[in-house]
Scaffold this motif. Structure first.
Motif, PDB file in Angstrom:
ATOM      1  N   LYS A  95      12.619   8.283  18.471  1.00 18.62           N
ATOM      2  CA  LYS A  95      13.202   9.226  17.519  1.00 18.62           C
ATOM      3  C   LYS A  95      13.284   8.678  16.098  1.00 18.62           C
ATOM      4  CE  LYS A  95      15.954  11.640  20.898  1.00 18.62           C
ATOM      5  NZ  LYS A  95      17.253  12.180  21.223  1.00 18.62           N
ATOM      6  N   HIS A  96      12.645   7.564  15.830  1.00 19.98           N
ATOM      7  CA  HIS A  96      12.725   7.018  14.474  1.00 19.98           C
ATOM      8  C   HIS A  96      11.485   6.201  14.133  1.00 19.98           C
ATOM      9  CE1 HIS A  96      13.704   3.188  16.392  1.00 19.98           C
ATOM     10  NE2 HIS A  96      13.426   2.635  15.248  1.00 19.98           N
ATOM     11  N   GLU A  97      11.310   6.026  12.849  1.00 20.48           N
ATOM     12  CA  GLU A  97      10.276   5.144  12.321  1.00 20.48           C
ATOM     13  C   GLU A  97      10.838   4.575  11.029  1.00 20.48           C
ATOM     14  OE1 GLU A  97       5.488   5.188  11.472  1.00 20.48           O
ATOM     15  OE2 GLU A  97       6.568   7.078  11.507  1.00 20.48           O
ATOM     16  N   ARG A  98      10.654   3.285  10.801  1.00 18.90           N
ATOM     17  CA  ARG A  98      11.237   2.642   9.628  1.00 18.90           C
ATOM     18  C   ARG A  98      10.223   1.706   8.990  1.00 18.90           C
ATOM     19  NH1 ARG A  98      14.781  -1.848  11.153  1.00 18.90           N
ATOM     20  NH2 ARG A  98      13.210  -3.158  10.251  1.00 18.90           N
ATOM     21  N   ILE A  99      10.165   1.758   7.670  1.00 23.70           N
ATOM     22  CA  ILE A  99       9.361   0.816   6.888  1.00 23.70           C
ATOM     23  C   ILE A  99      10.280   0.253   5.810  1.00 23.70           C
ATOM     24  CG2 ILE A  99       7.393   0.496   5.356  1.00 23.70           C
ATOM     25  CD1 ILE A  99       6.122   2.951   6.674  1.00 23.70           C
ATOM     26  N   ASP A 100      10.488  -1.051   5.841  1.00 17.60           N
ATOM     27  CA  ASP A 100      11.311  -1.676   4.807  1.00 17.60           C
ATOM     28  C   ASP A 100      10.512  -1.797   3.523  1.00 17.60           C
ATOM     29  OD1 ASP A 100      13.306  -1.959   6.651  1.00 17.60           O
ATOM     30  OD2 ASP A 100      12.955  -4.080   7.021  1.00 17.60           O
ATOM     31  N   THR A 101      11.166  -1.546   2.426  1.00 17.52           N
ATOM     32  CA  THR A 101      10.543  -1.687   1.115  1.00 17.52           C
ATOM     33  C   THR A 101      11.496  -2.436   0.203  1.00 17.52           C
ATOM     34  OG1 THR A 101      11.460   0.379   0.295  1.00 17.52           O
ATOM     35  CG2 THR A 101       9.304   0.498   1.363  1.00 17.52           C
ATOM     36  N   GLU A 102      10.974  -2.918  -0.870  1.00 21.15           N
ATOM     37  CA  GLU A 102      11.819  -3.479  -1.918  1.00 21.15           C
ATOM     38  C   GLU A 102      11.098  -3.325  -3.244  1.00 21.15           C
ATOM     39  OE1 GLU A 102       9.342  -6.565  -0.167  1.00 21.15           O
ATOM     40  OE2 GLU A 102      11.164  -5.888   0.766  1.00 21.15           O
ATOM     41  N   ASN A 103      11.867  -3.203  -4.294  1.00 20.40           N
ATOM     42  CA  ASN A 103      11.339  -3.108  -5.661  1.00 20.40           C
ATOM     43  C   ASN A 103      10.482  -1.877  -5.919  1.00 20.40           C
ATOM     44  OD1 ASN A 103      12.563  -5.571  -6.352  1.00 20.40           O
ATOM     45  ND2 ASN A 103      10.823  -6.693  -5.556  1.00 20.40           N
ATOM     46  N   LEU A 104      10.686  -0.791  -5.178  1.00 19.69           N
ATOM     47  CA  LEU A 104       9.903   0.412  -5.457  1.00 19.69           C
ATOM     48  C   LEU A 104      10.299   1.062  -6.772  1.00 19.69           C
ATOM     49  CD1 LEU A 104       9.359   2.340  -2.110  1.00 19.69           C
ATOM     50  CD2 LEU A 104       7.801   0.860  -3.350  1.00 19.69           C
ATOM     51  N   THR A 105      11.443   0.685  -7.329  1.00 21.84           N
ATOM     52  CA  THR A 105      11.876   1.292  -8.590  1.00 21.84           C
ATOM     53  C   THR A 105      11.328   0.555  -9.801  1.00 21.84           C
ATOM     54  OG1 THR A 105      13.936   0.029  -8.508  1.00 21.84           O
ATOM     55  CG2 THR A 105      13.977   2.277  -7.610  1.00 21.84           C
ATOM     56  N   THR A 106      10.574  -0.539  -9.579  1.00 21.90           N
ATOM     57  CA  THR A 106       9.897  -1.198 -10.697  1.00 21.90           C
ATOM     58  C   THR A 106       8.415  -0.853 -10.612  1.00 21.90           C
ATOM     59  OG1 THR A 106       9.339  -3.249  -9.532  1.00 21.90           O
ATOM     60  CG2 THR A 106      11.523  -3.138 -10.588  1.00 21.90           C
ATOM     61  N   LEU A 107       7.765  -0.765 -11.730  1.00 20.08           N
ATOM     62  CA  LEU A 107       6.343  -0.433 -11.765  1.00 20.08           C
ATOM     63  C   LEU A 107       5.537  -1.442 -10.955  1.00 20.08           C
ATOM     64  CD1 LEU A 107       4.007   1.293 -12.782  1.00 20.08           C
ATOM     65  CD2 LEU A 107       3.985  -0.098 -14.865  1.00 20.08           C
ATOM     66  N   GLU A 108       5.765  -2.725 -11.182  1.00 21.62           N
ATOM     67  CA  GLU A 108       5.019  -3.771 -10.473  1.00 21.62           C
ATOM     68  C   GLU A 108       5.265  -3.702  -8.962  1.00 21.62           C
ATOM     69  OE1 GLU A 108       4.339  -8.601 -10.488  1.00 21.62           O
ATOM     70  OE2 GLU A 108       6.032  -7.766 -11.588  1.00 21.62           O
ATOM     71  N   GLY A 109       6.529  -3.539  -8.566  1.00 18.07           N
ATOM     72  CA  GLY A 109       6.861  -3.459  -7.142  1.00 18.07           C
ATOM     73  C   GLY A 109       6.214  -2.266  -6.474  1.00 18.07           C
ATOM     74  N   ALA A 110       6.276  -1.106  -7.123  1.00 17.71           N
ATOM     75  CA  ALA A 110       5.673   0.108  -6.559  1.00 17.71           C
ATOM     76  C   ALA A 110       4.156  -0.026  -6.469  1.00 17.71           C
ATOM     77  CB  ALA A 110       6.064   1.318  -7.401  1.00 17.71           C
ATOM     78  N   GLN A 111       3.536  -0.603  -7.492  1.00 13.27           N
ATOM     79  CA  GLN A 111       2.081  -0.783  -7.468  1.00 13.27           C
ATOM     80  C   GLN A 111       1.665  -1.780  -6.390  1.00 13.27           C
ATOM     81  OE1 GLN A 111       1.350  -1.697 -11.618  1.00 13.27           O
ATOM     82  NE2 GLN A 111       0.643   0.384 -12.011  1.00 13.27           N
ATOM     83  N   ASN A 112       2.415  -2.870  -6.225  1.00 13.52           N
ATOM     84  CA  ASN A 112       2.089  -3.864  -5.198  1.00 13.52           C
ATOM     85  C   ASN A 112       2.204  -3.261  -3.798  1.00 13.52           C
ATOM     86  OD1 ASN A 112       1.536  -5.854  -7.068  1.00 13.52           O
ATOM     87  ND2 ASN A 112       3.593  -6.738  -6.975  1.00 13.52           N
ATOM     88  N   PHE A 113       3.265  -2.521  -3.560  1.00 10.96           N
ATOM     89  CA  PHE A 113       3.449  -1.877  -2.250  1.00 10.96           C
ATOM     90  C   PHE A 113       2.327  -0.875  -1.995  1.00 10.96           C
ATOM     91  CE2 PHE A 113       5.167   1.436   0.520  1.00 10.96           C
ATOM     92  CZ  PHE A 113       5.600   0.672   1.596  1.00 10.96           C
ATOM     93  N   THR A 114       1.985  -0.098  -3.021  1.00 11.05           N
ATOM     94  CA  THR A 114       0.924   0.905  -2.887  1.00 11.05           C
ATOM     95  C   THR A 114      -0.410   0.246  -2.570  1.00 11.05           C
ATOM     96  OG1 THR A 114       2.082   2.364  -4.427  1.00 11.05           O
ATOM     97  CG2 THR A 114      -0.240   2.817  -4.059  1.00 11.05           C
ATOM     98  N   LYS A 115      -0.725  -0.868  -3.249  1.00 16.91           N
ATOM     99  CA  LYS A 115      -1.991  -1.581  -2.992  1.00 16.91           C
ATOM    100  C   LYS A 115      -2.054  -2.098  -1.552  1.00 16.91           C
ATOM    101  CE  LYS A 115      -2.721  -3.089  -7.731  1.00 16.91           C
ATOM    102  NZ  LYS A 115      -2.611  -4.226  -8.657  1.00 16.91           N
ATOM    103  N   LEU A 116      -0.917  -2.514  -1.014  1.00 13.49           N
ATOM    104  CA  LEU A 116      -0.880  -3.001   0.354  1.00 13.49           C
ATOM    105  C   LEU A 116      -1.116  -1.868   1.348  1.00 13.49           C
ATOM    106  CD1 LEU A 116      -0.311  -5.395   2.282  1.00 13.49           C
ATOM    107  CD2 LEU A 116       2.102  -4.720   2.209  1.00 13.49           C
ATOM    108  N   MET A 117      -0.481  -0.735   1.108  1.00 16.41           N
ATOM    109  CA  MET A 117      -0.592   0.394   2.040  1.00 16.41           C
ATOM    110  C   MET A 117      -1.900   1.175   1.868  1.00 16.41           C
ATOM    111  SD  MET A 117       2.115   0.446   3.983  1.00 16.41           S
ATOM    112  CE  MET A 117       2.310  -1.316   3.987  1.00 16.41           C
ATOM    113  N   TRP A 118      -2.347   1.310   0.628  1.00 15.80           N
ATOM    114  CA  TRP A 118      -3.586   2.049   0.320  1.00 15.80           C
ATOM    115  C   TRP A 118      -4.492   1.156  -0.527  1.00 15.80           C
ATOM    116  CZ3 TRP A 118       1.223   4.476  -0.187  1.00 15.80           C
ATOM    117  CH2 TRP A 118       1.455   5.553   0.671  1.00 15.80           C
ATOM    118  N   PRO A 119      -5.241   0.232   0.091  1.00 20.75           N
ATOM    119  CA  PRO A 119      -6.086  -0.684  -0.675  1.00 20.75           C
ATOM    120  C   PRO A 119      -7.065   0.031  -1.613  1.00 20.75           C
ATOM    121  CG  PRO A 119      -5.960  -1.379   1.603  1.00 20.75           C
ATOM    122  CD  PRO A 119      -5.289  -0.037   1.520  1.00 20.75           C
ATOM    123  N   SER A 120      -7.483   1.244  -1.257  1.00 22.37           N
ATOM    124  CA  SER A 120      -8.409   1.977  -2.129  1.00 22.37           C
ATOM    125  C   SER A 120      -7.659   2.770  -3.202  1.00 22.37           C
ATOM    126  CB  SER A 120      -9.298   2.910  -1.309  1.00 22.37           C
ATOM    127  OG  SER A 120      -8.519   3.833  -0.600  1.00 22.37           O
TER     128      SER A 120
END
Length: 130
Positions: A95-120
């Motif tokens: 009944k659940h799924e969880r992905i931990d994140t950090e620094n999504l509110t900074t440009l660098e953090g959001a871009q780094n997370f995005t590159k990891l999840m969507w390399p293209s």
């Protein structure tokens, strides 16, 4: 046949909370409400009139894109608290799924997370969170 009553998710209203700053009584009270909701239900609904319907829809769509990724990709995300790994960052159950994140509110953090999840690339994802 007896009908099954489903529990209602708690709704936390932040619309009128102008004094919601760390260290204030309102902040401490709201932290207890949030913790109780997480302990009791595992989630909650936030009501906040300051968030536009458009932004709400963009965030919801971005999160759907994230959770629709294959499990193998989501499991790549290392779990960290500060500079130290703390275990798994991705978990799921019936009944659940969880992905931990950090620094999504900074440009660098959001871009780094995005590159990891969507390399293209997925500019829409990091744009929504910054």
């Amino acid at each position: 046949m007896a009908s099954k009553t489903l529990p209602k998710l708690p709704v936390i209203d932040l619309s009128l909370r102008e004094d919601l700053r760390p260290g204030t009584r309102t902040w401490e009270s709201m932290c207890k409400v949030v913790c109780n909701a997480l302990e009791e239900y595992g989630c909650f609904v936030i009501k906040c009139n300051q968030v536009s319907l458009n932004l709400h829809s963009e965030i919801y769509s971005a999160v759907q894109d994230l959770f629709n990724l294959p499990s193998e990709i989501k499991q790549q995300k290392p779990a960290h608290r500060g500079d130290w790994p703390i275990g798994r960052s991705y978990s799921y159950g019936p009944k659940h799924e969880r992905i931990d994140t950090e620094n999504l509110t900074t440009l660098e953090g959001a871009q780094n997370f995005t590159k990891l999840m969507w390399p293209s690339g997925n500019d829409q994802f990091w744009y929504v969170f910054t």
